[in-house]
Design an enzyme around this catalytic site. Structure first.
Site, PDB file in Angstrom:
ATOM      1  N   HIS A  66      29.231  44.274  61.519  1.00  0.00           N
ATOM      2  CA  HIS A  66      30.451  44.864  60.981  1.00  0.00           C
ATOM      3  C   HIS A  66      30.208  46.364  60.906  1.00  0.00           C
ATOM      4  CE1 HIS A  66      31.568  40.795  58.980  1.00  0.00           C
ATOM      5  NE2 HIS A  66      32.190  40.949  60.120  1.00  0.00           N
ATOM      6  N   GLU A  96      29.498  48.197  57.681  1.00  0.00           N
ATOM      7  CA  GLU A  96      28.408  47.743  56.818  1.00  0.00           C
ATOM      8  C   GLU A  96      27.142  48.386  57.346  1.00  0.00           C
ATOM      9  OE1 GLU A  96      28.722  43.456  56.644  1.00  0.00           O
ATOM     10  OE2 GLU A  96      30.844  43.594  56.118  1.00  0.00           O
ATOM     11  N   HIS A 147      24.155  42.295  56.797  1.00  0.00           N
ATOM     12  CA  HIS A 147      25.513  42.672  56.413  1.00  0.00           C
ATOM     13  C   HIS A 147      25.505  43.461  55.121  1.00  0.00           C
ATOM     14  CE1 HIS A 147      28.032  40.053  59.134  1.00  0.00           C
ATOM     15  NE2 HIS A 147      26.814  39.613  59.373  1.00  0.00           N
ATOM     16  N   GLU A 151      23.031  39.664  53.111  1.00  0.00           N
ATOM     17  CA  GLU A 151      23.929  40.665  52.542  1.00  0.00           C
ATOM     18  C   GLU A 151      23.064  41.570  51.678  1.00  0.00           C
ATOM     19  OE1 GLU A 151      27.284  40.796  52.906  1.00  0.00           O
ATOM     20  OE2 GLU A 151      27.715  38.893  53.908  1.00  0.00           O
TER      21      GLU A 151
END
Lengths: 434, 475
Positions: A75, A78, A206, A300
């Site tokens: 992404h 990110e 991410h 994440e």
């Protein structure tokens, strides 16, 4: 402008595309014997999807050496993962040169592929427009690459009910991938990459929260939240914890949620099942597991998707040990070679573990790596035209237990049986005086 | 697509007087999946409901598709809300219990949500004050804001507070109450983000010179990495044009020409505006609009300029600026015609800046005393001398520039030597220094091969590759 930056210092700042490229080139120049830069393909706007490979023999798959990958920034907005991977490349090179035994062993025994950015186009947009003030960026024509992969979860769920294969579900790759107009060039490039190299373990980085997420991402029933265990649920939990436990923020049980009303009830010890958190179809993580031998989890790493530059060092400090420790997890479970009785490697042999409904296969040199937690297992190797062999094995925490198979082909078996029959007949005739 | 979200923003911005806000939902991924509840009530229906509560403007025509909502709808909506709030004049704040009510059962909020209640301000107490509250969505005279104004307001607030939470607070409330759909929220986000982008760009331009001169370390020549980054942020144009991308060869020419023209024009303006500038407005002292963008990358030069901020120094200052700009133009021309590479140009200029630092030190050590002590007549004399000295220095440098190729090559050689030294540190790398394998020609061949392959694949630029090969060749 530093034409050749070989000082080895890590500068904790954001790297735009050119800077990223130069940073990787710097690492290569500093450690040319253990690194190689290559590109997996081009992004939509023509930027290279750069990978820095680190091993004692870069460019070559050494039989028996497991392959590992990190992918960041799928992404575009990110940003932390992208930067961490650039720092990691520099760090591994520095440590190698300074004689850090752990790193030296790791690089000698593993082939590590680091792709700091799978979405360089997206990053340029995010970086140029909003920097840290605005960290949620959507694009009118943008594709979420993490929904862009062929959805194999659905197929495996169907197979669970109706019977069918539990691995390598991407059939007819030409049609499914090359002729599929809905796939972004980045997605296609990565799919080819996954098919070309026998990756064993992987993580994709991410931002937007702090947790280690493992398969399956898509819920079985299609609901928004539902624990969706894969056959390797135990292994994945172990892998995810191997990352989270070294990250003080991720593993902090009292960590406040990133946003006040976030539902992180599924987070335990810094890890979460994907479907229990929220359903994600078409993600890259599950695609790895269901189309290849690669086990991938999703990391994440920051509440803030595009934090201010001066926060980057702190993210590095939080993640450095996790990043290294996670690579080491590739050396777990059982690993070895499958050969025929003449010693020739047998590729594409299915390696099954009793009680785990997910098989992996041997690579071109007959080598395989089956990640497992500590315990006792029955492992079988079966290939078409060969007799299946089952072996019992005790697996410790680390390193991987070596387990080789010699398979007898059916032809050979028939010959043997014929001989045995002849011998028996001979014996009978002699005894009975035929 | 333009502004349908605006109408909704007005409603909820009004409600957003409240202090305690739920923070928005999680990562991008989530937003698509937690939002099914908002799909159910399209905008038109909500407007219709709102209008039905009190006397209203004519309803917006319900379009077939939600996407075709026009400006009119929004303005109508806005007006209707403005009227409604004018009537209500209610002081009751929304209590926390309301928040909780909406916060608990996300999965089935259709049951909980009572849009009629939301719109009935007597119940919810839209706290509508006509003060100049940045959170309020009215102008001072009470007229409702246009869609554009609202977007600007939000963007301004985000910029000032440096916090995207402003937007999140508003949007999450909107979404939770089902007054906008996910796609409408996205649209709003786009609009605000664009406005924010403009703000950032505009403010970055205005504050660029002042900020940069603060941030630069004294030895900027050594700290090349920082230089690049600083250059990147405020003025990517500089970076793009001087990158020396092969692909942009043609573009670079055009860009350079345009900038040269612009700078010449701006130079005229700059000289005109000197009087106003020297009145001591430090931050905007060197307004980039006056065509001095190039000079921002020479912090020592700036310091020198700053030290010449009195009326008497005006002429000297102007001379300095002119000379510096000429030097820069000269270097740019050489790059344009390929006499030197952009990197060499940059490093030459950086070396120049370092030289200025040295000169400044010397000069300041000598000149400050006579300037402050001598009487006007004496001062004038000294001034002339100083000006001449400085001009002479600059002229010397300028003349050395005329023998450009030699100088620039020296700069390149210097950077090569540094790199060479660093390259020797490779001997920690076992490949290069293992006793059995160490063979320089083999290494050279290997690296040559790698470099060529990398150039082919776009991993290395041609000039970078050449430099690397050159260095290995000279080992």
């Amino acid at each position: 402008y530093c034409q050749i930056c070989i000082n080895g210092g890590i500068s904790f700042e954001y790297h735009r595309y050119e800077e990223m490229r130069k940073a990787l080139v710097s690492v290569w120049l500093q450690c040319p014997s253990i690194t190689r830069i290559y590109t997996v393909g081009e992004s939509y706007e023509g930027r290279e999807l750069l990978v820095l490979e680190m091993s004692d023999n870069p460019g070559i798959h050494e039989p028996g050496e497991p392959e590992f990958k990190y992918i960041g920034n799928m992404h575009g907005n990110e940003a932390v993962g992208r930067e961490l991977l650039i720092y990691l490349a520099q760090y591994l090179c520095n440590e190698y040169q300074e004689g850090n035994d752990t790193i030296i062993d790791l690089i000698h025994s593993t082939r590590i592929h680091i792709m700091p950015s799978m979405n360089p186009d997206g990053f340029e947009k995010a970086a140029s427009q909003y920097i840290h003030v605005w960290n949620k960026l959507k694009f009118l024509k943008g594709i979420d690459l993490n929904r862009n992969f062929p959805d194999l979860d659905r197929i495996v769920y169907m197979n669970e009910k109706e019977g069918g294969s539990n691995n390598h579900l991407l059939k007819n790759m030409k049609k499914a991938v090359d002729e599929n107009t809905k796939l972004a060039p980045e997605t296609k490039a990565v799919i080819h990459w996954i098919m070309d190299i026998p990756f064993v373990l992987s993580a994709n980085l991410h931002g937007g929260d702090v947790v280690a997420n493992y398969p399956y991402d898509e819920t079985r029933s299609g609901s928004t939240h539902e624990y969706s265990a894969s056959p390797d649920d135990l292994v994945f939990k172990t892998l995810a914890k191997a990352y989270s436990s070294y990250n003080p923020v991720m593993s902090d049980p009292n960590r406040p949620a990133c946003r006040k009303n976030d539902d992180d009830s599924s987070f335990k010890e810094g890890i979460t099942n994907g479907g229990a958190w929220y359903s994600v179809p078409g993600g890259m993580q599950d695609f790895n597991y269901l189309s290849s031998n690669c086990f991938e989890i999703t990391l994440e790493l920051s509440c803030d998707k595009f934090p201010p530059e001066d926060a980057l060092k702190q993210y590095w400090d939080q993640n450095r040990n996790s990043l290294v420790n996670y690579i080491e997890q590739v050396h777990r479970g059982v690993a070895g070679f499958v050969r025929d009785l003449q010693g020739n490697p047998i590729s594409n042999t299915s390696i099954s573990v009793e009680g785990i409904d997910h098989d992996i296969t041997t690579a071109k040199d007959g080598d395989y790596w089956r990640l497992l937690g500590p315990g006792n297992y029955k492992v079988s190797a079966s290939a078409p035209g060969y007799l299946t062999v089952v072996k019992k094995v005790a697996v410790s925490h680390s390193p991987a237990t070596r387990l080789d198979f010699e398979l007898e082909s059916l032809e050979e078996r028939k010959e043997e049986e014929k001989e045995e029959l002849m011998d028996w007949w001979k014996m009978m005739s002699e005894t009975l005086n035929f | 697509m333009a502004s349908k979200r605006v109408g909704i923003v007005v409603v909820l911005a009004v409600i957003s007087q409240i202090s305690a806000f739920p923070t928005p939902a999680g990562p991008d991924d989530k937003s698509m999946y937690n939002r099914e509840l908002t799909e159910e009530k399209p905008l038109e229906q909500q407007i219709a409901e709102a209008d039905s509560i009190k006397k209203a403007e004519p309803k917006p025509t319900p379009p077939a598709e939600a996407e075709s909502n026009s400006e009119d709808d929004d303005i109508t909506f806005l007006k209707s809300l403005a009227e409604k709030s004018k009537e209500s004049n209610n002081e009751t704040p929304i209590s926390d219990s309301v928040d909780e009510r909406y916060g608990t059962d996300e999965a089935d909020t259709t049951k909980n949500r009572r849009l009629a209640d939301d719109y009935d301000s007597t119940k919810n107490g839209m706290d509508y004050k006509y003060q100049d509250d940045p959170e309020s969505f009215r102008q001072l005279d009470g007229t409702p804001l246009t869609a554009h104004d609202i977007v600007q307001k939000i963007a301004n607030k985000i910029y000032e507070e440096d916090d995207r939470g402003v937007f999140d607070r508003i949007v999450s409330k909107l979404l939770k109450l089902g007054l906008i759909t996910d796609s409408q929220a996205e649209t709003l986000e786009y609009e605000v983000a664009e406005a924010l982008q403009d703000l950032i760009t505009k403010n970055a331009k205005d504050n660029m010179i002042g900020d940069l001169s603060m941030d630069y370390p004294v030895n900027s020549v050594k700290d090349t990495q920082n230089n690049m980054d600083e250059e990147d942020r405020p003025s990517r144009r500089y970076d793009d044009e001087d990158e020396g991308d092969d692909d942009n060869g043609g573009d670079d020419d055009n860009g350079d020409e345009e900038r040269e023209d612009e700078i010449r024009d701006d130079t005229v303006r700059a000289e005109d505006s000197w009087d106003a500038v020297s009145d001591g407005n430090d931050r905007n002292e060197l307004n980039p609009e006056d065509g001095l963008q190039d000079l921002q990358f020479f912090p020592n030069f700036y310091r020198l300029l700053k030290s010449l901020d009195s009326e008497q120094d005006k002429e000297e200052r102007e001379t300095l600026i002119t000379i510096m700009k000429t030097l820069i133009d000269f270097v740019k021309m050489m790059v344009k015609y390929g006499t030197i590479t952009p990197e060499e140009g940059v490093s030459y200029l950086e070396n120049l800046d370092a030289m200025i630092a040295l000169q400044t030190k010397n000069k300041l050590g000598k000149s400050l005393v006579p300037l402050s002590i001598t009487p006007p007549t004496g001062k004038a004399l000294d001034d002339d001398d100083n000006t001449k000295t400085e001009a002479a220095n600059m002229q010397k440098e300028y003349e050395t520039l005329k023998d450009s190729t030699k100088d620039v090559q020296t700069a390149a050689e210097i950077s090569d030597n540094i790199a060479h030294e660093k390259l020797l540190h490779f001997c920690t790398d076992q490949f290069l220094c293992s006793v059995e394998d160490y063979d320089l020609s083999k290494l050279r061949d290997f690296m040559d091969q790698q470099v060529d392959a990398y150039i082919d694949k776009g991993i290395l630029e041609k000039d970078e590759g050449d430099v690397i090969k050159r260095i290995y060749g000279s080992l």
